[in-house]
Write an enzyme that holds these catalytic residues in place. Sequence first.
Site, PDB file in Angstrom:
ATOM      1  N   PHE A  15      86.601  32.768  62.525  1.00  0.00           N
ATOM      2  CA  PHE A  15      87.213  32.844  61.017  1.00  0.00           C
ATOM      3  C   PHE A  15      86.526  34.286  60.393  1.00  0.00           C
ATOM      4  O   PHE A  15      85.432  34.439  60.552  1.00  0.00           O
ATOM      5  CB  PHE A  15      86.776  31.724  60.418  1.00  0.00           C
ATOM      6  N   LYS A  49      78.743  36.636  51.579  1.00  0.00           N
ATOM      7  CA  LYS A  49      78.182  35.393  51.302  1.00  0.00           C
ATOM      8  C   LYS A  49      76.808  35.420  50.731  1.00  0.00           C
ATOM      9  O   LYS A  49      76.710  35.644  49.641  1.00  0.00           O
ATOM     10  CB  LYS A  49      78.360  34.414  52.431  1.00  0.00           C
ATOM     11  N   ASP A 103      80.774  39.766  62.832  1.00  0.00           N
ATOM     12  CA  ASP A 103      80.954  39.565  61.488  1.00  0.00           C
ATOM     13  C   ASP A 103      79.703  38.375  61.380  1.00  0.00           C
ATOM     14  O   ASP A 103      79.890  37.252  61.903  1.00  0.00           O
ATOM     15  CB  ASP A 103      82.441  38.482  61.644  1.00  0.00           C
TER      16      ASP A 103
HETATM   17  C1  LIG Z   1      82.416  34.334  59.349  1.00  0.00           C
HETATM   18  C2  LIG Z   1      83.318  34.736  58.210  1.00  0.00           C
HETATM   19  N1  LIG Z   1      83.860  35.734  57.916  1.00  0.00           N
HETATM   20  C3  LIG Z   1      84.686  36.060  56.944  1.00  0.00           C
HETATM   21  C4  LIG Z   1      84.813  35.143  56.060  1.00  0.00           C
HETATM   22  C5  LIG Z   1      85.380  35.304  54.549  1.00  0.00           C
HETATM   23  O1  LIG Z   1      84.857  35.553  53.595  1.00  0.00           O
HETATM   24  P1  LIG Z   1      85.102  35.614  52.004  1.00  0.00           P
HETATM   25  O2  LIG Z   1      85.694  34.148  51.843  1.00  0.00           O
HETATM   26  O3  LIG Z   1      84.232  35.968  51.313  1.00  0.00           O
HETATM   27  O4  LIG Z   1      86.655  36.559  52.002  1.00  0.00           O
HETATM   28  C6  LIG Z   1      84.107  33.905  56.060  1.00  0.00           C
HETATM   29  C7  LIG Z   1      84.232  32.564  55.046  1.00  0.00           C
HETATM   30  O5  LIG Z   1      84.132  31.593  55.345  1.00  0.00           O
HETATM   31  C8  LIG Z   1      83.439  33.524  57.223  1.00  0.00           C
HETATM   32  O6  LIG Z   1      82.671  32.371  57.341  1.00  0.00           O
END
Ligand SMILES: Cc1ncc(COP(=O)(O)O)c(C=O)c1O
Length: 402
Positions: free
Chosen positions: A136, A250, A221
Amino acid sequence: MNVTRATFDEVMVPNYNPAGMVPVRGEGSRVWDQDGAEYIDFAGGIAVNVLGHCHPELVKALTEQGNKLWHLSNVFTNEPALRLATKLTEATFADRVYFANSGAEANEAALKLARRWALDKFGEEKNQIIAFNKGFHGRTFFTVTVGGQSAYSDGFGPKPGAVDHCEYNNLEAFEKLISDKTCAVMMEPLQGEGGIISPDPEFVKGVRELCNKHNALLIFDEVQSGVGRTGHLYAYMGLDVTPDILTSAKSLGGGFPIGAMLTTTAIAEHLKPGTHGSTYGGNPLACAVAEKALDIVNTREVLSGVEAKEALYRELLGKINDKYNVFEEIRGKGMLLGCALNKDYEGRARDFLVASANEHLMVLVAGANVVRFAPSLIIPEEDIREGLARFERAVAAVVEAK
Ligand SMILES: Cc1ncc(COP(=O)(O)O)c(C=O)c1O
């Protein structure tokens, strides 16, 4: 003006379905709703509130900056952004930082940078992006396409191209997919939304080696796994594998929206002036709070505390499972833990979330089969014990209702 949960259904776009109560105040790992009812927070705003709610040092950083300077845009730079970038580069492999407002935006920047880097250095044939099933990476159209769950990316028309997916922890499949046409590989060094799936260390090393062999950039990520959540400042530090680009969000802002993309000087130089940007990225308020959060998290005291708290969670969850036999496995690392349900409760993670809410405990799910905890890194022991006592009652309720 009197607003309630019912107002949501009248005025908000229905893409969310929030809980029945409306929280109004938080302190540490406790939250209170409009009726004054108290909850223990094991969700942390989906792995965001790294130091709990309204940490006095973060409130101080925010109010001090709030009285000085709120916003300038990137026509000017600002002191909090420069200090935060300096601290991030000192604490990691990176030499350069780009600020965004969310995880998706940090990933969008990383993917665009990788494509531009490959175009400049190798030509337009080298454009393939490889990512992993169940990954994700956010909800912009590029990042949701790179994410490995088509349920989130289908139904919006033609997707960005040259994006391929592969099974996580399957080096053989990955080796078949990567080639000299691959420009970047994006992976979570601990899959969060996909179900709290830890990487096999040999798999991560293998991915790094194959990226080197094919001149592809490795993007970690760390939007969910970063900023102390695994007991390391970033999860890569516990895996002994260094990425070329890392994204963070986050926990980085402790609850204030901010994202960051970290990389090396040689890669960063491919985003020349005008190639990418954001009005709010590097906003002084966000950077001032994130700087303070980083100062507090990146200490031995907080990081080693994460390990001790994980041990307590695992011990108490083990006892609950001995009694009720609902989990196949407790997995994850640090303050990012998943209770994977066994066959008898397959697909019922949401029932455990609802039962927990009834016991005034906030938890998360990660897919249909995993109950997820992503609490504050400094959650007090008594809140862990009290929260898990509530969780035990929730588990009992689900088992009884079966
Ligand atoms: C691993 C990862 N990358 C990217 C995101 C996306 O982040 P945002 O909701 O701040 O755009 C998330 C959100 O859950 C995530 O868990």
